[in-house]
Design a protein around this motif. Sequence first.
Motif, PDB file in Angstrom:
ATOM      1  N   ILE A  93       0.835  -1.196   0.000  1.00  0.00           N
ATOM      2  CA  ILE A  93       0.000   0.000   0.000  1.00  0.00           C
ATOM      3  C   ILE A  93       0.876   1.254   0.000  1.00  0.00           C
ATOM      4  CG2 ILE A  93      -1.681   1.322   1.335  1.00  0.00           C
ATOM      5  CD1 ILE A  93      -2.764  -1.388   2.363  1.00  0.00           C
ATOM      6  N   GLU A  94       1.894   1.255   0.847  1.00  0.00           N
ATOM      7  CA  GLU A  94       2.811   2.398   0.905  1.00  0.00           C
ATOM      8  C   GLU A  94       3.535   2.579  -0.428  1.00  0.00           C
ATOM      9  OE1 GLU A  94       5.405   1.765   4.176  1.00  0.00           O
ATOM     10  OE2 GLU A  94       3.806   1.788   5.685  1.00  0.00           O
ATOM     11  N   ALA A  95       3.975   1.466  -1.012  1.00  0.00           N
ATOM     12  CA  ALA A  95       4.695   1.537  -2.290  1.00  0.00           C
ATOM     13  C   ALA A  95       3.780   2.035  -3.400  1.00  0.00           C
ATOM     14  CB  ALA A  95       5.261   0.167  -2.643  1.00  0.00           C
ATOM     15  N   ALA A  96       2.517   1.612  -3.397  1.00  0.00           N
ATOM     16  CA  ALA A  96       1.569   2.036  -4.430  1.00  0.00           C
ATOM     17  C   ALA A  96       1.329   3.535  -4.355  1.00  0.00           C
ATOM     18  CB  ALA A  96       0.254   1.275  -4.273  1.00  0.00           C
ATOM     19  N   PHE A  97       1.156   4.061  -3.145  1.00  0.00           N
ATOM     20  CA  PHE A  97       0.930   5.510  -3.006  1.00  0.00           C
ATOM     21  C   PHE A  97       2.174   6.293  -3.424  1.00  0.00           C
ATOM     22  CE2 PHE A  97       0.933   9.446  -0.428  1.00  0.00           C
ATOM     23  CZ  PHE A  97      -0.172  10.056  -1.013  1.00  0.00           C
TER      24      PHE A  97
END
Length: 326
Positions: A272-276
Amino acid sequence: MEDIRTETAAVSACDAPEAAAAVQRTPEEEFLASMLAGRDLSDLTDSAAQAEAEAARIEELSPEERQAYEERRALETVFEDIRLRSHGGELTTPDYWETVGLVPEHADPAVFTALVFDTIIEAQALSAERAQAEAVPAADAPDAAAPDAADETPGVGAQAARFAESGGPALSEAAPSADAGVVSDVPEAAEGEPEPEPWELDDIRVLEGSQVYLYSADHMTDSFAQWAFQAAENDDVVTLVENARTESKVYPRPLKAASLKNRPLYLTDERIEAAFATAQESGLYPDIRTCAASNGDVYFYSTEYLSDAQAKALAEWESVERRANM
């Protein structure tokens, strides 16, 4: 008088075993008895005899009639399988039919896929025409134009056009010839056989991404289907962006990051952090922002539908204030 008492006692004695048996029945036996009471049991025939009779009937068909029969049975199985998989939370792709052996032996898988989509389009077109006819008074019916069901069907009409443009069989055109491996568009009954029931396929929906996905709206909500579609496409950035925009627009509220960890997405905190981070670095999604409630819960939202202040307030309400007021 004595004779009457004797006869009455004899009748009661004859009824006693049945009464006792009724009293001694288990709940399961009582249920079965109630289900069978007054029922026509003619359908409870020997399944082996039925299968043998059916096999003999099929053997008497001509090659063309047999292929049409096999295609009808295959289509029935495919549509039922789509519904069963949808009930279990799974989307279906056309290549799955070949993998599990649902494609008739005589048919080419690609042409059978075209037949499946043709059948969906035709069935939904007929359904739309019936609905239009019922909605329009009889006097006005000749002037009423039935809508194009292919356009009404989510994804099906568009899939037909793109499939044709890519060089594949045109799904919305006439059926492939027998030489192509399929007997007919919608297989007809053999001579002397009753016509098959018309297809009822209004519940079948199509989603398109890197491949085509089908589901039944009777067994899977459109929102869950979208999540399952995103999980299958395995594009974390698009998943985060589309869900943040949808939550911000429809409800409106920011998207709680933890919700992306649920079924069917199962994203980890790291993903999730990487996607944002990727979304921000790309510069393609300037409207997507993040905020956090006072308890640390992270949210994403779109500034096209929510202001920064609105998103912050709604996040605080969802994670802190609402729980405090419960």
